[in-house]
Design a protein around this motif. Sequence first.
Motif, PDB file in Angstrom:
ATOM      1  N   ALA A   1       0.842  -1.144   0.135  1.00  0.00           N
ATOM      2  CA  ALA A   1       0.103  -0.029   0.060  1.00  0.00           C
ATOM      3  C   ALA A   1       0.858   1.123  -0.097  1.00  0.00           C
ATOM      4  N   ARG A   2       2.146   1.118   0.713  1.00  0.00           N
ATOM      5  CA  ARG A   2       2.731   2.314   0.815  1.00  0.00           C
ATOM      6  C   ARG A   2       3.821   2.454  -0.364  1.00  0.00           C
ATOM      7  N   ARG A   3       4.326   1.136  -1.021  1.00  0.00           N
ATOM      8  CA  ARG A   3       5.439   1.521  -2.163  1.00  0.00           C
ATOM      9  C   ARG A   3       4.989   1.167  -3.349  1.00  0.00           C
ATOM     10  N   GLY A   4       3.683   0.458  -3.517  1.00  0.00           N
ATOM     11  CA  GLY A   4       3.184  -0.162  -4.637  1.00  0.00           C
ATOM     12  C   GLY A   4       3.831  -1.551  -4.806  1.00  0.00           C
ATOM     13  N   GLU A   5       3.429  -2.164  -5.833  1.00  0.00           N
ATOM     14  CA  GLU A   5       3.590  -3.514  -6.303  1.00  0.00           C
ATOM     15  C   GLU A   5       4.765  -3.687  -7.632  1.00  0.00           C
ATOM     16  N   PRO A   6       5.674  -4.485  -7.284  1.00  0.00           N
ATOM     17  CA  PRO A   6       6.571  -4.219  -8.775  1.00  0.00           C
ATOM     18  C   PRO A   6       5.802  -5.173  -9.845  1.00  0.00           C
ATOM     19  N   ARG A   7       5.964  -4.679 -10.882  1.00  0.00           N
ATOM     20  CA  ARG A   7       5.308  -5.421 -12.061  1.00  0.00           C
ATOM     21  C   ARG A   7       6.277  -6.136 -12.875  1.00  0.00           C
ATOM     22  N   GLU A   8       7.398  -5.647 -12.862  1.00  0.00           N
ATOM     23  CA  GLU A   8       8.469  -6.287 -13.560  1.00  0.00           C
ATOM     24  C   GLU A   8       9.855  -6.932 -12.772  1.00  0.00           C
ATOM     25  N   PRO A   9      10.549  -7.632 -12.921  1.00  0.00           N
ATOM     26  CA  PRO A   9      11.956  -7.805 -12.121  1.00  0.00           C
ATOM     27  C   PRO A   9      12.731  -6.541 -12.229  1.00  0.00           C
TER      28      PRO A   9
ATOM     29  N   ASP B   1      11.735  -3.766 -11.595  1.00  0.00           N
ATOM     30  CA  ASP B   1      11.225  -2.815 -10.653  1.00  0.00           C
ATOM     31  C   ASP B   1      11.961  -2.884  -9.366  1.00  0.00           C
ATOM     32  N   LEU B   2      12.094  -4.257  -9.087  1.00  0.00           N
ATOM     33  CA  LEU B   2      12.694  -4.778  -7.654  1.00  0.00           C
ATOM     34  C   LEU B   2      13.947  -3.675  -7.312  1.00  0.00           C
ATOM     35  N   ALA B   3      14.626  -2.983  -8.134  1.00  0.00           N
ATOM     36  CA  ALA B   3      15.751  -2.398  -7.968  1.00  0.00           C
ATOM     37  C   ALA B   3      15.527  -1.049  -7.367  1.00  0.00           C
ATOM     38  N   GLN B   4      14.215  -0.760  -7.503  1.00  0.00           N
ATOM     39  CA  GLN B   4      13.642   0.594  -6.745  1.00  0.00           C
ATOM     40  C   GLN B   4      12.977   0.125  -5.320  1.00  0.00           C
ATOM     41  N   HIS B   5      12.902  -1.002  -4.879  1.00  0.00           N
ATOM     42  CA  HIS B   5      12.264  -1.247  -3.998  1.00  0.00           C
ATOM     43  C   HIS B   5      13.074  -1.629  -2.495  1.00  0.00           C
ATOM     44  N   ASP B   6      12.642  -1.654  -1.342  1.00  0.00           N
ATOM     45  CA  ASP B   6      13.412  -1.962  -0.170  1.00  0.00           C
ATOM     46  C   ASP B   6      13.296  -3.509  -0.214  1.00  0.00           C
TER      47      ASP B   6
ATOM     48  N   HIS C   1      18.067 -13.679 -10.025  1.00  0.00           N
ATOM     49  CA  HIS C   1      17.808 -13.940 -11.325  1.00  0.00           C
ATOM     50  C   HIS C   1      16.381 -14.958 -11.721  1.00  0.00           C
ATOM     51  N   LEU C   2      15.694 -14.235 -12.726  1.00  0.00           N
ATOM     52  CA  LEU C   2      14.344 -14.683 -12.707  1.00  0.00           C
ATOM     53  C   LEU C   2      14.087 -15.141 -13.958  1.00  0.00           C
ATOM     54  N   THR C   3      13.010 -16.271 -14.129  1.00  0.00           N
ATOM     55  CA  THR C   3      12.801 -16.580 -15.646  1.00  0.00           C
ATOM     56  C   THR C   3      11.247 -16.786 -15.742  1.00  0.00           C
ATOM     57  N   LYS C   4      10.834 -16.412 -16.869  1.00  0.00           N
ATOM     58  CA  LYS C   4       9.396 -16.557 -17.289  1.00  0.00           C
ATOM     59  C   LYS C   4       9.407 -17.248 -18.573  1.00  0.00           C
ATOM     60  N   GLY C   5       9.433 -18.694 -18.577  1.00  0.00           N
ATOM     61  CA  GLY C   5       9.152 -19.481 -19.760  1.00  0.00           C
ATOM     62  C   GLY C   5      10.736 -19.233 -20.511  1.00  0.00           C
ATOM     63  N   ASP C   6      11.055 -18.855 -21.615  1.00  0.00           N
ATOM     64  CA  ASP C   6      12.257 -18.596 -22.202  1.00  0.00           C
ATOM     65  C   ASP C   6      13.275 -17.301 -21.780  1.00  0.00           C
ATOM     66  N   ILE C   7      12.154 -16.572 -21.103  1.00  0.00           N
ATOM     67  CA  ILE C   7      12.738 -15.092 -21.015  1.00  0.00           C
ATOM     68  C   ILE C   7      13.553 -15.169 -19.559  1.00  0.00           C
ATOM     69  N   GLU C   8      14.722 -14.574 -19.464  1.00  0.00           N
ATOM     70  CA  GLU C   8      15.448 -14.552 -18.170  1.00  0.00           C
ATOM     71  C   GLU C   8      15.909 -13.044 -17.745  1.00  0.00           C
ATOM     72  N   ARG C   9      15.885 -12.699 -16.506  1.00  0.00           N
ATOM     73  CA  ARG C   9      16.169 -11.408 -16.262  1.00  0.00           C
ATOM     74  C   ARG C   9      17.027 -11.400 -14.974  1.00  0.00           C
TER      75      ARG C   9
ATOM     76  N   LEU D   1       4.403 -11.894  -4.751  1.00  0.00           N
ATOM     77  CA  LEU D   1       4.802 -10.760  -5.853  1.00  0.00           C
ATOM     78  C   LEU D   1       5.418 -11.444  -7.118  1.00  0.00           C
ATOM     79  N   LEU D   2       5.236 -10.677  -8.068  1.00  0.00           N
ATOM     80  CA  LEU D   2       5.860 -11.316  -9.410  1.00  0.00           C
ATOM     81  C   LEU D   2       5.458 -12.816  -9.666  1.00  0.00           C
ATOM     82  N   ILE D   3       4.455 -13.129  -9.492  1.00  0.00           N
ATOM     83  CA  ILE D   3       4.122 -14.706  -9.527  1.00  0.00           C
ATOM     84  C   ILE D   3       4.223 -15.458 -11.033  1.00  0.00           C
ATOM     85  N   ASP D   4       4.279 -14.524 -11.991  1.00  0.00           N
ATOM     86  CA  ASP D   4       4.489 -15.241 -13.091  1.00  0.00           C
ATOM     87  C   ASP D   4       6.080 -15.521 -13.340  1.00  0.00           C
ATOM     88  N   TRP D   5       7.079 -14.918 -12.449  1.00  0.00           N
ATOM     89  CA  TRP D   5       8.312 -15.245 -12.648  1.00  0.00           C
ATOM     90  C   TRP D   5       8.770 -16.291 -11.486  1.00  0.00           C
ATOM     91  N   GLN D   6       9.944 -16.856 -12.025  1.00  0.00           N
ATOM     92  CA  GLN D   6      10.436 -18.082 -11.152  1.00  0.00           C
ATOM     93  C   GLN D   6      11.920 -17.740 -10.741  1.00  0.00           C
TER      94      GLN D   6
END
Length: 304
Positions: free
Chosen positions: A174-182, A184-189, A203-211, A257-262
């Motif tokens: 509620a205070r900082r918002g929810e990250p939508r992409e990996p 975004d985590l760089a801007q969170h506590d 390191h996160l993955t979603k299918g063949d995508i890696e971040r 959070l980021l439940i589509d990412w593993q």
Amino acid sequence: MDRLTQLEIFVKTAELGSLSRAAEVLGMSNAAASRHLSALEDRLSARLIERNTRRLWLTEAGQDFLQRSSSLLNELSEAEDAINAHTVSPQGLLRVTSSLSFAMTYIAPMLPELRALYPKLSVHVAVANRYLDFIEAGIDVAIRTRLHEPDTNIIVRRLGRMRRVLAAAPAYIARRGEPREPADLAQHDMLIYNLAADPFSLHLTKGDIERAVRITGALDCNDGQVIRQAALAGLGILIQPLYIVQGDIEAGRLVPLLIDWQLPMLTMNIAYQNKARLPAKIRVFTDFLIDYVRRTSRSEIWSS
């Protein structure tokens, strides 16, 4: 019996390089250990250990006697274990080490059932996130997340693979918002477990995508329960094995959070010393632990 105690004190002192540590491992006072060692040397009419205020070392006679004594004690232990392996009730003290979170979630809850099956088996749990040395700490079984042991005399048996999650308290979101992409985590506590292999890189993955994203910590700590409590208080986003926070997520105290990412899964192993015959107490404990984790854990938390 005194002769056996004398041998145990001598061998353990030689292994640990300390009479006081040997006494602690064997559950006796320093004075008693010293008396046993002196009695052994008097009986043999030989000086086995030289010592000063800073260290101790084996004499030539002590080195020869250590080899023979160790072999004798190992044979005696194996003989006892061979008998215990065929008994209904393995007995004695089993020393186990694990993280606080694992001990709270699995070891402590399973002990009543284990104790009912083996009433003569006592369990000592050393809670530690660092990897205790088997010989120095007198450890029989260690629950660890590293894949390999530097000591080739250690057996590693897989317990299972753990899913990890990102989660935060509703108040933080509620205070900082929810990250939508990996990214975004760089801007969170972030609440960081600092004993991870690379704690400030995710390191996160979603299918063949890696971040990959670099993160900074509002808190970094070497214990998962401290991190969990900080997350519940709304300090930031944690990265923890799902088994630690599953109850909080189900109760709504934490939101995944980021439940589509593993995140990469962690492998949990059981480690113990390699012996000619596995002691009955280690065998029954490890078998029971593996069965208990599989019986009580959901498939989304653990996999074999």
